[in-house]
Structures are given as C-alpha cells and as structure tokens.
Design a protein around this motif. Structure first.
Motif, short mmCIF file in Angstrom:
data_model
loop_
_atom_site.label_atom_id
_atom_site.label_comp_id
_atom_site.label_asym_id
_atom_site.label_seq_id
_atom_site.Cartn_x
_atom_site.Cartn_y
_atom_site.Cartn_z
N THR A 1 58.84 26.38 44.94
CA THR A 1 58.54 24.75 44.25
C THR A 1 58.01 25.20 42.45
OG1 THR A 1 56.11 24.41 43.84
CG2 THR A 1 56.24 26.33 44.40
N SER A 2 58.39 24.54 42.03
CA SER A 2 58.61 24.54 41.00
C SER A 2 57.81 23.96 40.14
CB SER A 2 59.57 23.09 39.92
OG SER A 2 61.50 23.20 40.86
N ASN A 3 56.28 24.33 41.07
CA ASN A 3 54.82 24.02 40.51
C ASN A 3 54.24 25.13 40.77
OD1 ASN A 3 52.51 23.02 38.51
ND2 ASN A 3 54.52 21.13 38.15
N CYS A 4 53.45 24.62 41.58
CA CYS A 4 51.61 25.40 41.47
C CYS A 4 51.77 25.24 43.31
CB CYS A 4 50.73 25.07 41.39
SG CYS A 4 50.51 24.83 39.88
N MET A 5 51.82 26.03 43.57
CA MET A 5 51.62 26.58 45.29
C MET A 5 50.16 26.78 45.74
SD MET A 5 53.78 28.30 48.12
CE MET A 5 54.33 28.33 49.85
N ASN A 6 49.33 26.53 46.77
CA ASN A 6 48.07 26.58 47.60
C ASN A 6 48.11 26.28 48.73
OD1 ASN A 6 46.72 26.48 43.86
ND2 ASN A 6 47.51 23.93 44.43
N VAL A 7 47.78 27.60 48.86
CA VAL A 7 47.43 28.03 50.60
C VAL A 7 46.23 28.30 51.06
CG1 VAL A 7 48.02 29.52 52.57
CG2 VAL A 7 49.67 28.49 50.47
N GLN A 8 45.67 27.71 51.37
CA GLN A 8 44.53 27.65 51.67
C GLN A 8 44.15 27.54 53.42
OE1 GLN A 8 41.94 24.35 50.99
NE2 GLN A 8 39.73 25.13 51.30
N VAL A 9 42.92 28.77 54.41
CA VAL A 9 42.95 28.86 55.48
C VAL A 9 41.49 28.47 55.74
CG1 VAL A 9 43.53 30.63 57.10
CG2 VAL A 9 44.83 30.07 55.61
N VAL A 10 41.14 27.56 56.47
CA VAL A 10 39.39 27.86 56.57
C VAL A 10 39.09 28.40 57.47
CG1 VAL A 10 37.60 26.27 57.85
CG2 VAL A 10 39.79 25.24 56.46
N GLY A 11 40.15 29.04 58.60
CA GLY A 11 39.63 30.26 59.35
C GLY A 11 39.99 31.81 58.93
N ASP A 12 40.34 32.59 60.26
CA ASP A 12 41.23 33.79 59.96
C ASP A 12 42.84 33.54 59.92
OD1 ASP A 12 38.51 34.97 60.25
OD2 ASP A 12 39.10 35.12 62.31
N ALA A 13 43.07 34.19 59.21
CA ALA A 13 44.85 34.69 58.54
C ALA A 13 45.23 35.92 59.09
CB ALA A 13 44.97 34.51 57.32
N ASN A 14 45.90 35.82 59.60
CA ASN A 14 47.10 37.15 60.09
C ASN A 14 48.86 37.05 59.85
OD1 ASN A 14 45.08 38.16 61.91
ND2 ASN A 14 45.30 36.85 63.08
N ILE A 15 48.54 37.91 58.88
CA ILE A 15 50.32 38.13 58.63
C ILE A 15 50.97 39.91 59.08
CG2 ILE A 15 51.66 39.04 56.32
CD1 ILE A 15 49.81 37.34 54.51
N ASN A 16 51.75 39.64 59.50
CA ASN A 16 52.77 41.09 60.56
C ASN A 16 54.23 40.46 59.76
OD1 ASN A 16 53.25 42.83 61.62
ND2 ASN A 16 52.81 41.98 63.69
N VAL A 17 54.35 42.18 59.09
CA VAL A 17 55.80 41.95 58.71
C VAL A 17 56.39 43.31 59.68
CG1 VAL A 17 57.15 42.47 57.02
CG2 VAL A 17 54.96 40.84 56.25
N HIS A 18 56.97 43.03 60.13
CA HIS A 18 57.79 44.08 60.84
C HIS A 18 59.02 45.61 60.08
CE1 HIS A 18 56.54 43.05 64.75
NE2 HIS A 18 56.63 41.95 64.13
N GLY A 19 58.91 44.75 59.63
CA GLY A 19 60.35 45.27 57.78
C GLY A 19 59.52 45.62 57.00
N ASP A 20 60.39 45.92 55.88
CA ASP A 20 59.28 45.82 53.97
C ASP A 20 59.10 44.82 53.46
OD1 ASP A 20 59.90 48.64 55.06
OD2 ASP A 20 61.83 48.52 54.14
N ALA A 21 58.38 44.97 53.16
CA ALA A 21 57.20 43.90 52.34
C ALA A 21 57.59 44.10 50.88
CB ALA A 21 55.57 43.62 52.46
N VAL A 22 57.75 42.91 50.04
CA VAL A 22 58.27 43.22 48.52
C VAL A 22 56.57 42.18 48.05
CG1 VAL A 22 59.14 43.71 46.32
CG2 VAL A 22 59.78 44.43 48.38
#
Length: 222
Positions: free
Chosen positions: A61-82
């Motif tokens: 996005t060339s401007n702002c980015m908003n991410v909203q989760v009303v419930g739970d959130a899970n982020i699973n990265v099997h490799g490296d994360a930067v």
C-alpha cells in the motif's frame, strides 16, 4: 455440485465461468488475472474466506494499512521471519507477554531501559553475568541485597569501595581479605562478625571510624 447451471462460459484456453441456480459462481482462469479499479474498492464476505497461494504473495500500500481482528489471531511462520520498521514501534498488550526462543539477543545503538511498576526478577539456571565498558551502578531507595548459595566474589582491577551513610555490616563464618595494595574501611560504625576473621594487606591497612570496637581474642594471618 448437484445444482443446475444457469450460465456457463468457456474459452479455448480453458478459462471458464459458471453460475448455478442457487447463485454460486465459479471462475477458472488458466492464465494471469489483472483487476484494475480507478476509484474505491470494497470486498465483503459474510462467511469464511480462504486465500491459498502456492507461490509468493506480496501486499503493498502506498498509504496507511490497518488490520483489525475482533477475535483471536494466529500467525505461524515455518521458516524465518524478518520485521523491519523505519520509524517507531509500539506494542501494547492488555494481558501477559511471553517470549520463548532458543536464544534471545537484544541490541540497541543507544540505551536499553527496563522499568516495572512492581518487581523485576532475573533468574538463571546457570551463571548470570553483567559486563560494562565503564561503570556498573546499583542504586536503590531502600536495601540492595546479594545472596549466594556458595561464594560471592568481588574483583576489581583498581579500587573496590564500600560506603555506607549509616552502617556497613559483614557477617560470615569466615572473613578473609587479601589486598596487594591498600585496604581502607571508613564508616560511622563498622561491624565485622564471624567465627574466624582474617584481614591482610601487603600495603597499608587503614580502619577509620567515628567509633571503633575491638574485642580481644586470637587473630591469625592466612
């Protein structure tokens, strides 16, 4: 899928579009797909939504980015994360914050500050080391306590100073001091208590107190 088809469009390339009687739509695109919207865009899904990408996925996005989760959130990265942040980063957590890793490294080009409204507890199953290029300062409004199951070692290449505005008390079953230079103790009241006490200096030994108390007994050199 058991529903009668109301409309179906085929192309020689294999791309097709299907719409059945209940309103389901299926699109199959054999080649690439591009969607260009010159004004605003909106996507609303009443139920669940799955996005599966076998290759790389880029979101920009060339401007702002908003991410909203009303419930739970899970982020699973099997490799490296930067994660790279060009400006400031704030993390606000209403509950507990847990960090679990094989090794944790904290690096700052300036200062690292730890502040707690209550206690700060540091615990290690093995050794705990503090190393500074210059000074290590311990400052407390009340007491500073050091307790060890075995030995407490204080080693300084130059001078080692202990200063108390009121009392300095040292108590142990055995008290030993070996100093290659001067050994100076200065306090309003100074107490040394132990089964055996040894104070030895190759240089000068100075004891300076407003009141000094000596009890006769047997002094020995170690």
């Amino acid at each position: 899928n058991g529903h009668a088809l109301l409309g179906i469009t085929f192309y020689k390339s294999g791309t097709k579009k299907e719409i059945d009687a209940v309103g389901n739509e299926t699109k199959k695109i054999v080649g690439d797909k591009y969607t260009i919207v010159h004004k605003n865009g909106y996507v609303y899904v009443e139920g669940e939504c799955d996005v599966v990408v076998n290759g790389c996925m880029n979101v920009k996005t060339s401007n702002c980015m908003n991410v909203q989760v009303v419930g739970d959130a899970n982020i699973n990265v099997h490799g490296d994360a930067v994660v790279g942040v060009g400006g400031d980063a704030d993390l606000s957590i209403g509950g507990k914050f847990s960090l679990n890793a094989d090794e944790i490294l904290l690096f700052s080009h300036n200062n690292i500050k730890l502040k707690a409204s209550n206690n700060i507890i540091t615990e290690s199953s093995n050794d705990t080391s503090f190393k500074a290029g210059k000074n290590i300062l311990l400052d407390a409004n009340l007491d500073v306590s050091a307790k060890s199951g075995k030995n407490i070692l204080l080693d300084a290449k130059n001078s080692l100073h202990a200063k108390g505005a009121v009392d300095i008390s040292i108590k142990a079953n055995r008290i030993s001091n070996n100093s290659a230079g001067d050994f100076i103790i200065k306090s309003g009241d100074f107490f040394i208590g132990g089964t055996t006490g040894n104070i030895k200096s190759s240089g000068n030994l100075n004891l300076d107190g407003a009141f000094s108390y000596w009890q006769s007994g047997k002094a020995q050199s170690k």
